[in-house]
Scaffold this active site. Structure first.
Site, PDB file in Angstrom:
ATOM      1  CB  CYS A  88       7.765  50.344 -26.020  1.00  0.00           C
ATOM      2  SG  CYS A  88       8.535  48.709 -25.905  1.00  0.00           S
TER       3      CYS A  88
ATOM      4  CG  HIS B 192      -5.767  51.391 -26.615  1.00  0.00           C
ATOM      5  ND1 HIS B 192      -5.893  50.075 -27.011  1.00  0.00           N
ATOM      6  CD2 HIS B 192      -5.228  51.354 -25.377  1.00  0.00           C
ATOM      7  CE1 HIS B 192      -5.451  49.283 -26.043  1.00  0.00           C
ATOM      8  NE2 HIS B 192      -5.031  50.036 -25.044  1.00  0.00           N
TER       9      HIS B 192
ATOM     10  CG  HIS C  89      14.829  68.393 -33.752  1.00  0.00           C
ATOM     11  ND1 HIS C  89      16.051  68.330 -34.390  1.00  0.00           N
ATOM     12  CD2 HIS C  89      14.720  69.671 -33.287  1.00  0.00           C
ATOM     13  CE1 HIS C  89      16.646  69.504 -34.309  1.00  0.00           C
ATOM     14  NE2 HIS C  89      15.860  70.333 -33.645  1.00  0.00           N
TER      15      HIS C  89
ATOM     16  CG  HIS D 126       9.771  52.808 -29.363  1.00  0.00           C
ATOM     17  ND1 HIS D 126      10.659  52.703 -28.301  1.00  0.00           N
ATOM     18  CD2 HIS D 126       9.277  51.558 -29.551  1.00  0.00           C
ATOM     19  CE1 HIS D 126      10.689  51.459 -27.874  1.00  0.00           C
ATOM     20  NE2 HIS D 126       9.864  50.743 -28.619  1.00  0.00           N
TER      21      HIS D 126
ATOM     22  CG  HIS E 252      24.980  51.337 -33.371  1.00  0.00           C
ATOM     23  ND1 HIS E 252      26.081  51.792 -32.661  1.00  0.00           N
ATOM     24  CD2 HIS E 252      25.451  50.396 -34.240  1.00  0.00           C
ATOM     25  CE1 HIS E 252      27.164  51.173 -33.084  1.00  0.00           C
ATOM     26  NE2 HIS E 252      26.815  50.330 -34.040  1.00  0.00           N
TER      27      HIS E 252
ATOM     28  CG  ASN F 163      13.189  48.241 -27.601  1.00  0.00           C
ATOM     29  OD1 ASN F 163      12.869  49.199 -26.888  1.00  0.00           O
ATOM     30  ND2 ASN F 163      12.293  47.456 -28.168  1.00  0.00           N
TER      31      ASN F 163
END
Length: 496
Positions: free
Chosen positions: A224, A303, A387, A391, A420, A424
């Site tokens: 993702c 990572h 802001h 994810h 909502h 995802n």
């Protein structure tokens, strides 16, 4: 009785004390230089023109020295500006809005689950419990092939979903930016779980008849957070290719990855992942500065794949019946927390003001020298960013980051509302969140945005953007028909 002393903690405005400390530390150089400059100016005024001229003549500078000094200054300035990294602009972006026919209300999702898993009621009950606590709404969408009973995850239907999502986003980007296909110099497409031959980037090149010398890349299997990896790759390419435009396409194709088995760890993604995609135009052309929305400031990638648990916490494999699915392990959130810790340790010195860095350093030294039990100081990232785009991987992810970074409800509003409304959507979720902030009219010139994403492997990647201009409320995009309804209250449990 002696008079009771006043409660200074409540009578003194500690907020203003903190603000004063922050201003003092963050502007210490300016506050130090101003008195020095004032003193020098007063002294020069006191000396008078004749004494200043005598002081200059006493230096005994000849023409050769002046020319050499001037040449040296020009040479250093030239080297500095030539070695300075090119500025990368985000001109505009477009998000895919799924058609209404793909909508999957809770009742429909559960009815299909009962029919598909009719011999395994415990799995159906498990999915229902996950859906009740997921934070998803009634308008999320799944591709047409998943609406069949049983689903038909064929290669043809997967390509059909990819064409619908990617081409819709690309068409919208062309319309918004005025970009022509022949103007694209670099193309990067990222999709983790669907990697056909020819690649998705080749599919885009074929559809829009892009130039034969285009530099194209197709990233797969990177989870993702692949959207920010694509941004990082585009940035590196734009550093070495002047006067170029880059288009990044981020998506996840759901069709071939809908799990039809009984393993609970593999059923979880069925409840969370939904259709989505985004196309982003980046450029290093100076001519794009005026109309571009944002400027890329930093990209930080972490990572944790060297650790076996982190490597296998999100893992594609076959279950005992030979059915392929994505397994999400129970320790996923703990691993994500460690990855985030590594990421913000690198990010902090790049973005935090001096006041926060000083407090963190003092606390660190105190823990090392005086008392290891001292509570570690958590830097206030709200001073570095206006802001936050976290994810929208799931409710637990957003909750954990809000707690660890001490964010307000408004700071995570874009992430919760995106989860909502759209679910995802993998690597594209960050762009739905950014569009939510714009649609609410909150993005002003100079505002800083922090995008944070997690991905399999295990990775945590961040990108920092600075707004170039106050952005008007978009008249198109995925939120146009529903932004007035948001934010909505999302209960802890939605009883189905």
């Amino acid at each position: 009785m002696p008079p009771i002393l006043p409660d200074f903690s409540s009578s003194v405005k500690l907020k203003y004390v903190k603000l004063g400390y922050q201003y003092l530390v963050n502007h210490i150089i300016t506050l130090t230089l101003i008195p020095i400059m004032i003193g020098v100016t007063i002294e020069l005024i006191r000396l008078g023109p004749n004494e200043i001229l005598n002081l200059w003549n006493s230096l005994n500078l000849n023409l050769v020295q002046i020319l050499c000094s001037s040449f040296l200054v020009i040479f250093i300035a030239t080297v500095y500006f030539m070695s300075k990294p090119r500025t990368i602009y985000l001109v505009d972006y477009a998000c895919f809005k799924p058609p209404v026919t793909c909508r999957v209300p809770f009742a429909t999702f559960m009815e299909h689950s009962r029919l598909i898993l009719k011999n395994n009621p415990k799995s159906v009950e498990f999915q229902m419990r996950i859906l009740e606590r997921s934070g998803l709404g009634e308008e999320t969408c799944l591709p047409p092939s998943i609406h069949y009973i049983p689903p038909k995850p064929t290669m043809e239907s997967a390509r059909g979903e990819a064409e619908l999502v990617i081409f819709s986003a690309m068409d919208s980007l062309f319309e918004k930016t005025g970009l022509k296909p022949k103007d694209i110099d670099i193309l990067i497409v990222n999709c983790s779980l669907f990697s056909p031959t020819p690649s998705l980037s080749a599919m885009v090149i074929n559809k829009y008849k892009l130039r034969s010398n285009i530099k194209s890349f197709n990233l797969s299997g990177m989870g993702c957070s692949a959207g920010l990896i694509s941004i990082d790759l585009a940035r590196d390419l734009l550093q070495v290719h002047p006067n170029s435009n880059a288009v990044v396409v981020s998506t996840e194709i759901i069709t071939p990855n809908y799990y039809q088995g009984k393993e609970r760890a593999m059923l979880l993604p069925n409840c969370l992942f939904r259709m989505g995609g985004a196309a982003i135009m980046l450029s290093n052309r100076t001519s794009e500065k005026r109309r571009s929305k944002y400027r890329l400031v930093h990209v930080v990638r972490t990572h944790k794949g060297g650790d076996d648990k982190a490597y296998k916490c999100v893992y594609e494999e076959e279950d005992r019946e030979g059915k392929v699915g994505i397994s999400l392990q129970k320790d996923l959130m703990a691993i994500a927390g460690e990855a985030l810790k590594s990421n913000i340790t690198t990010m902090g010195p790049l973005v935090l003001p001096a006041s926060e860095q000083l407090l963190f350093l003092i606390t660190l030294i105190g823990r090392k020298i005086f008392n290891p039990k001292w509570k570690p100081y958590i830097p206030d990232f709200k001073q570095a960013f206006e802001h936050f785009c976290i994810h929208a991987g799931g409710r637990a992810v957003i909750d954990e980051l809000q707690k660890n970074l001490q964010l307000s409800t408004e700071h995570v509003e874009a992430s919760r509302m995106t989860l909502h409304r759209f679910g995802n959507t993998s690597s594209s979720s960050l762009w739905y969140e950014l569009n939510y902030i714009e649609s609410k009219g909150r993005m002003k010139k100079g505002d800083r945005v922090w995008q944070i994403a997690f991905g399999s492997g295990f990775k945590c990647n961040s990108a920092v953007w600075k707004c170039n201009r106050s952005i008007k409320t978009p008249i198109d995009g995925p939120w146009t028909d529903c932004i007035d309804r948001y934010p909505v209250h999302i209960p802890e449990i939605v009883k189905l």
